[in-house]
Design an enzyme around this catalytic site. Sequence first.
Site, PDB file in Angstrom:
ATOM      1  N   GLY A  27       6.038   6.901  -5.551  1.00  0.00           N
ATOM      2  CA  GLY A  27       6.327   5.849  -6.376  1.00  0.00           C
ATOM      3  C   GLY A  27       5.715   4.843  -6.155  1.00  0.00           C
ATOM      4  O   GLY A  27       5.066   4.634  -5.193  1.00  0.00           O
ATOM      5  N   GLY A  32      -4.450   3.211  -8.637  1.00  0.00           N
ATOM      6  CA  GLY A  32      -4.789   4.515  -7.711  1.00  0.00           C
ATOM      7  C   GLY A  32      -4.121   5.422  -8.320  1.00  0.00           C
ATOM      8  O   GLY A  32      -4.631   6.824  -8.462  1.00  0.00           O
ATOM      9  N   HIS A  33      -2.844   5.590  -8.363  1.00  0.00           N
ATOM     10  CA  HIS A  33      -1.922   6.559  -8.984  1.00  0.00           C
ATOM     11  C   HIS A  33      -2.059   7.197 -10.218  1.00  0.00           C
ATOM     12  O   HIS A  33      -2.451   8.294 -10.563  1.00  0.00           O
ATOM     13  CB  HIS A  33      -0.410   6.286  -8.701  1.00  0.00           C
ATOM     14  CG  HIS A  33      -0.059   6.019  -7.125  1.00  0.00           C
ATOM     15  ND1 HIS A  33       0.518   5.016  -6.885  1.00  0.00           N
ATOM     16  CD2 HIS A  33       0.244   7.024  -6.405  1.00  0.00           C
ATOM     17  CE1 HIS A  33       0.687   5.063  -5.577  1.00  0.00           C
ATOM     18  NE2 HIS A  33       0.769   6.010  -5.276  1.00  0.00           N
ATOM     19  N   GLN A  60       8.710  12.734   6.337  1.00  0.00           N
ATOM     20  CA  GLN A  60       7.483  12.275   6.813  1.00  0.00           C
ATOM     21  C   GLN A  60       7.362  10.908   7.541  1.00  0.00           C
ATOM     22  O   GLN A  60       6.289  10.186   7.978  1.00  0.00           O
ATOM     23  CB  GLN A  60       6.326  12.623   5.658  1.00  0.00           C
ATOM     24  CG  GLN A  60       6.388  11.463   4.580  1.00  0.00           C
ATOM     25  CD  GLN A  60       5.468  11.910   3.271  1.00  0.00           C
ATOM     26  OE1 GLN A  60       5.754  12.744   2.636  1.00  0.00           O
ATOM     27  NE2 GLN A  60       4.495  10.954   3.151  1.00  0.00           N
ATOM     28  N   GLY A 147      -5.305  12.110  -3.755  1.00  0.00           N
ATOM     29  CA  GLY A 147      -6.216  10.999  -3.650  1.00  0.00           C
ATOM     30  C   GLY A 147      -7.032  11.105  -2.247  1.00  0.00           C
ATOM     31  O   GLY A 147      -6.717  11.554  -1.384  1.00  0.00           O
ATOM     32  N   LYS A 148      -8.451  10.759  -2.256  1.00  0.00           N
ATOM     33  CA  LYS A 148      -8.959  10.714  -1.081  1.00  0.00           C
ATOM     34  C   LYS A 148      -8.778   9.819  -0.314  1.00  0.00           C
ATOM     35  O   LYS A 148      -9.010   9.653   0.903  1.00  0.00           O
ATOM     36  CB  LYS A 148     -10.657  10.831  -1.476  1.00  0.00           C
ATOM     37  CG  LYS A 148     -11.369  11.913  -2.016  1.00  0.00           C
ATOM     38  CD  LYS A 148     -12.671  11.972  -1.767  1.00  0.00           C
ATOM     39  CE  LYS A 148     -13.599  13.073  -2.555  1.00  0.00           C
ATOM     40  NZ  LYS A 148     -15.051  12.577  -2.786  1.00  0.00           N
ATOM     41  N   SER A 185      -3.025   0.588  -2.288  1.00  0.00           N
ATOM     42  CA  SER A 185      -1.895   1.415  -1.516  1.00  0.00           C
ATOM     43  C   SER A 185      -0.720   0.712  -1.855  1.00  0.00           C
ATOM     44  O   SER A 185      -0.744  -0.584  -2.354  1.00  0.00           O
ATOM     45  CB  SER A 185      -2.175   0.973   0.049  1.00  0.00           C
ATOM     46  OG  SER A 185      -1.331   1.356   0.693  1.00  0.00           O
ATOM     47  N   SER A 186       0.438   1.383  -1.966  1.00  0.00           N
ATOM     48  CA  SER A 186       1.604   0.633  -1.968  1.00  0.00           C
ATOM     49  C   SER A 186       1.882  -0.395  -1.083  1.00  0.00           C
ATOM     50  O   SER A 186       2.669  -1.321  -1.068  1.00  0.00           O
ATOM     51  CB  SER A 186       2.781   1.847  -2.303  1.00  0.00           C
ATOM     52  OG  SER A 186       2.490   2.666  -3.169  1.00  0.00           O
ATOM     53  N   ARG A 187       1.546   0.020   0.097  1.00  0.00           N
ATOM     54  CA  ARG A 187       1.815  -0.728   1.223  1.00  0.00           C
ATOM     55  C   ARG A 187       0.762  -2.150   1.248  1.00  0.00           C
ATOM     56  O   ARG A 187       1.388  -3.225   2.006  1.00  0.00           O
ATOM     57  CB  ARG A 187       1.436  -0.202   2.464  1.00  0.00           C
ATOM     58  CG  ARG A 187       2.459   1.074   2.984  1.00  0.00           C
ATOM     59  CD  ARG A 187       2.395   1.819   4.165  1.00  0.00           C
ATOM     60  NE  ARG A 187       3.481   2.399   4.530  1.00  0.00           N
ATOM     61  CZ  ARG A 187       3.400   3.881   4.547  1.00  0.00           C
ATOM     62  NH1 ARG A 187       2.199   4.594   3.937  1.00  0.00           N
ATOM     63  NH2 ARG A 187       4.514   4.511   4.737  1.00  0.00           N
TER      64      ARG A 187
HETATM   65  O1  PAF Z   1       0.741  10.774  -0.521  1.00  0.00           O
HETATM   66  C1  PAF Z   1       1.871  10.635  -0.757  1.00  0.00           C
HETATM   67  O2  PAF Z   1       2.368   9.792  -1.524  1.00  0.00           O
HETATM   68  C2  PAF Z   1       2.846  11.451  -0.175  1.00  0.00           C
HETATM   69  O3  PAF Z   1       2.383  11.857   1.101  1.00  0.00           O
HETATM   70  C3  PAF Z   1       2.933  12.904  -0.760  1.00  0.00           C
HETATM   71  C4  PAF Z   1       1.995  13.743  -0.903  1.00  0.00           C
HETATM   72  C5  PAF Z   1       3.550  12.528  -2.197  1.00  0.00           C
HETATM   73  C6  PAF Z   1       4.067  13.553  -0.269  1.00  0.00           C
HETATM   74  O4  PAF Z   1       5.402  13.098   0.028  1.00  0.00           O
END
Ligand code: PAF
Length: 282
Positions: A27, A32-33, A60, A147-148, A185-187
């Site tokens: 999210g 990029g997404h 994660q 994404g790369k 990047s979201s960050r």
């Molecule tokens: O790249 C991400 O946003 C995450 O690592 C993913 C692949 C959605 C898994 O939570």
Amino acid sequence: MNVVHSIRDLRAVLAGRAPIAFVPTMGNLHEGHLALVDLARQRCGTGGRVVASIFVNRLQFAPHEDFDRYPRTLEADCRLLEARGCDVVFAPDEAELYPEPQGYKVVPPPELADILEGAFRPGFFTGVCTVVMKLFQCVRPQLAVFGKKDYQQLMVLRGMVRQFALPIDVVAGETSRADDGLALSSRNGYLDDAERAEAVNLSRMLHTVRGHVRGGDCELDAVERRALEVLRERGWAPDYVAVRCRHDLQVPDAAQLAAGEPLVALAAAKLGRTRLIDNLEI
Ligand code: PAF
């Protein structure tokens, strides 16, 4: 566009024969997404269905990382996805995806998953593989787009799909960048104005590294050390700058360098409280 929160509703909405192209995300979507969504559409065509998932995956994140402050912007994300022609959004909550503690996990091989990102984020790729395997079971896609920008993640997931013989075509999307070159990047949203102005120097440093390697500098250790110094002098706290073989992310040997092995430069560094990663194929 359908927005569903349960696995049961997802399966009901996806019943049928149309091919499914899947874009997993956490999210807080940016261009990029959305470029990955476009790629998914291109690959599955108008007759296929594009599914995006939105789930911030606790597995994660290490306890000291940004799981709690990771931006959750579901409504805005859905508006962007709908405008981009996404067909289905799967946005489960934690109770839906992890109704009991996730004791079974997908553990990727250490030679790929415990280096680079994995060395600084122990368990990260186990968390990623476990959730992606689970999402694959929910969505049952024929094609999945990653994404790369997350180069090592892409390789780890490609390996998972290959070794488990999953009938899924993994498609890689190029990194989308801001006009000045900063990888989206979201960050990036955590950066204040001064940090945002500085952030572009991560990708500039990678271009410098690429220039040295393309120019025939084979002393990779020295190239990496200089890059780390430059980042430190600019106020960054780098985790790594590494030039690796593209196909397995291992350190290239002299024979590989001489033979023109395709390489990639990867970096991760903290600017203030924000950890950014980027990479550049050489
Ligand atoms: O790249 C991400 O946003 C995450 O690592 C993913 C692949 C959605 C898994 O939570």
